[in-house]
Each structure stands twice: as structure tokens, then as C-alpha cells.
Design an enzyme around this catalytic site. Structure first.
Site, PDB file in Angstrom:
ATOM      1  N   ASP A  79      77.338  13.825  11.330  1.00 31.49           N
ATOM      2  CA  ASP A  79      76.527  13.413  12.478  1.00 31.49           C
ATOM      3  C   ASP A  79      76.736  11.914  12.658  1.00 31.49           C
ATOM      4  O   ASP A  79      76.535  11.153  11.705  1.00 31.49           O
ATOM      5  CB  ASP A  79      75.041  13.677  12.240  1.00 31.49           C
ATOM      6  CG  ASP A  79      74.751  15.133  11.913  1.00 31.49           C
ATOM      7  OD1 ASP A  79      75.491  16.005  12.398  1.00 31.49           O
ATOM      8  OD2 ASP A  79      73.791  15.385  11.162  1.00 31.49           O
ATOM      9  N   ASP A 135      69.274  26.130  14.400  1.00 32.94           N
ATOM     10  CA  ASP A 135      68.553  25.251  13.488  1.00 32.94           C
ATOM     11  C   ASP A 135      67.320  26.002  12.990  1.00 32.94           C
ATOM     12  O   ASP A 135      66.550  26.549  13.806  1.00 32.94           O
ATOM     13  CB  ASP A 135      68.117  23.972  14.194  1.00 32.94           C
ATOM     14  CG  ASP A 135      69.294  23.073  14.541  1.00 32.94           C
ATOM     15  OD1 ASP A 135      70.352  23.189  13.898  1.00 32.94           O
ATOM     16  OD2 ASP A 135      69.155  22.250  15.469  1.00 32.94           O
TER      17      ASP A 135
END
Length: 243
Positions: free
Chosen positions: A130, A11
């Protein structure tokens, strides 16, 4: 049988690799180019870089980073975060990415998947989802049911599905293998993400969950399970991986 893939995920916020739990409490864990190079040398099959920067300046920084990654790393890598148009996808592919991943923008405008796949090919398009389990059902908020959305994404041209359980992300308590087993019925490869904390968790995702690849972050970033050790353990369990 095709080899199962091991994919470290990085990330990126403002040019640095960060990690948290359930996407909160982010900590700097290293330079993304050097981390990626190290993972490639250790035997990672692919890398995923996700830009979580909230600003336009952060997006520009990420594009430059993609160019540096492409110059230093010799394994395939996927990039995502903030891709909302064909031009956004093209900018990152031109910078050297092998694939792009779309998430929220595709939920807001599903035709984005069609458009990117039509221009660049399905093999360049990963749709990331997600989701959380709410009242017994997996939901990609605000109004998408996981399995229906995954099927639609495939029909529109997704070449791969990357599913992250937001209930499990960063907890290192294991993947929801039953959910990945259902997703494995899709006509495209499925990447399991969210919850890896041990070799057993990854082995379960690739066997019980029938995932084509396992993505993890914390266990690699903090050196808890080196990739060569992981792969040897998986091979010892008769799980096909490239050593």
C-alpha cells in the site's frame, strides 16, 4: 497470451465484509462466504479476503471463516491481514486458503517473505504493498520506496505483487496506470488495486498499466458492474479474459 484475471476483494472485519474510502468510513456490505460464492458463480477468476480486524478474537474468527470459504467456493482465493509469522501463514493455508498475502509484517521483517516462500513455495506468497505518492514519489510508509521494495520482495521469494494506491482506493476514479506499467517490469505477476470505477478503468489497468490482474471491491459489492458484463466488455476490447 495469458488470460487477465478479475479479482473481487473482500475486506473482513470481525467476520463481515466491509468497505470504505481510503480505508475509512467502513460499512457492512454482506456475508463474505455468500458474496464470494456469488462472485465465483459470476465468473471471478480469484478472490482476495483481507482481515482488517484489530483484535486477537477477530483473527480467530477469520481463521474459521477461511475454512468455511474453502468448503463453499471452488475458485482460488488469497487471504491476508495480520500474518506475521510462518505459523500464521501455515494456519491459514491449512484452513484452505490457496495463497497468503503479507504486507506490514514483511516491511517490519523482510525475512518473513524468505521464510514463508522457503517453507511453502513462492507460488503461495503474495506481497501486498500500500503506497501513497509523496513529493512525486511512491512511498510505502514509513521508509520504503515502492519500486525498490517491490524488487526486494521478488528477490526474497514473492510470487506475486499486489499494489494498492492509497490515494485512489475506494475513490472509483481510476488506477494509476503509469505506476503499474513500471511494476510490470518485475519478474512476477502484478495485481492492480485501488480506484476501479468503470469498465474503462479496468481495461486501462490491464492494457496501459500492463497489469496481470485487476482487483476491485466497491463496483462489485454494490452491483455497479456485474462480473459477466465486465468480462464481455473486456473481451470486446480484445483483452484476453476467461468467460
Amino acid at each position: 497470451m495469458l488470460a487477465k484475471r478479475i479479482i473481487p476483494c473482500l475486506d473482513i472485519k470481525d467476520g463481515q465484509t466491509v468497505k470504505g474510502i481510503n480505508f475509512l468510513g467502513l460499512k457492512d456490505v454482506g456475508d463474505p462466504v455468500e458474496l464470494g460464492r456469488r462472485y465465483a458463480e459470476q465468473g471471478a477468476d480469484e478472490l482476495v479476503y483481507l482481515d482488517i480486524s484489530a483484535t486477537a478474537e477477530g483473527r480467530r474468527t477469520f481463521t474459521g471463516l477461511v475454512s468455511r470459504i474453502a468448503a463453499r467456493i471452488d475458485i482460488p482465493f488469497t487471504v491476508g491481514g495480520g500474518i506475521a509469522s510462518v505459523d500464521d501463514a501455515g494456519r491459514l493455508l491449512d484452513a484452505g486458503a490457496d495463497k497468503i498475502t503479507v504486507n506490514s509484517a514483511a516491511v517490519a521483517d523482510p525475512s518473513l517473505i524468505d521464510a514463508v516462500a522457503a517453507k511453502y513455495g513462492s507460488q503461495f506468497v503474495t506481497v501486498a504493498i500500500d503506497a501513497r505518492r509523496i513529493d512525486g514519489r511512491w512511498r510505502r510508509l514509513p521508509d520504503r520506496e515502492l519500486f525498490a521494495w517491490a524488487e526486494e520482495a521478488c528477490r526474497r521469494g514473492a510470487g506475486e505483487i499486489l499494489f494498492t494506491s492509497m490515494d485512489h482506493d475506494g475513490t472509483r476514479n481510476g488506477y494509476p496506470c503509469d505506476t503499474f506499467a513500471q511494476l510490470s517490469l518485475l519478474p512476477v505477476p502484478v495485481i492492480a488495486s485501488g480506484g476501479a470505477g468503470s469498465v474503462q478503468h479496468i481495461a486501462d489497468a490491464l492494457t496501459l498499466g500492463r497489469a496481470d490482474a485487476a482487483l476491485a471491491a466497491s463496483i462489485f459489492h454494490y452491483g455497479e458492474i456485474p462480473i459477466p458484463v465486465l468480462k464481455r466488455e473486456l473481451r470486446a476490447r480484445n483483452i484476453p479474459v476467461r468467460l
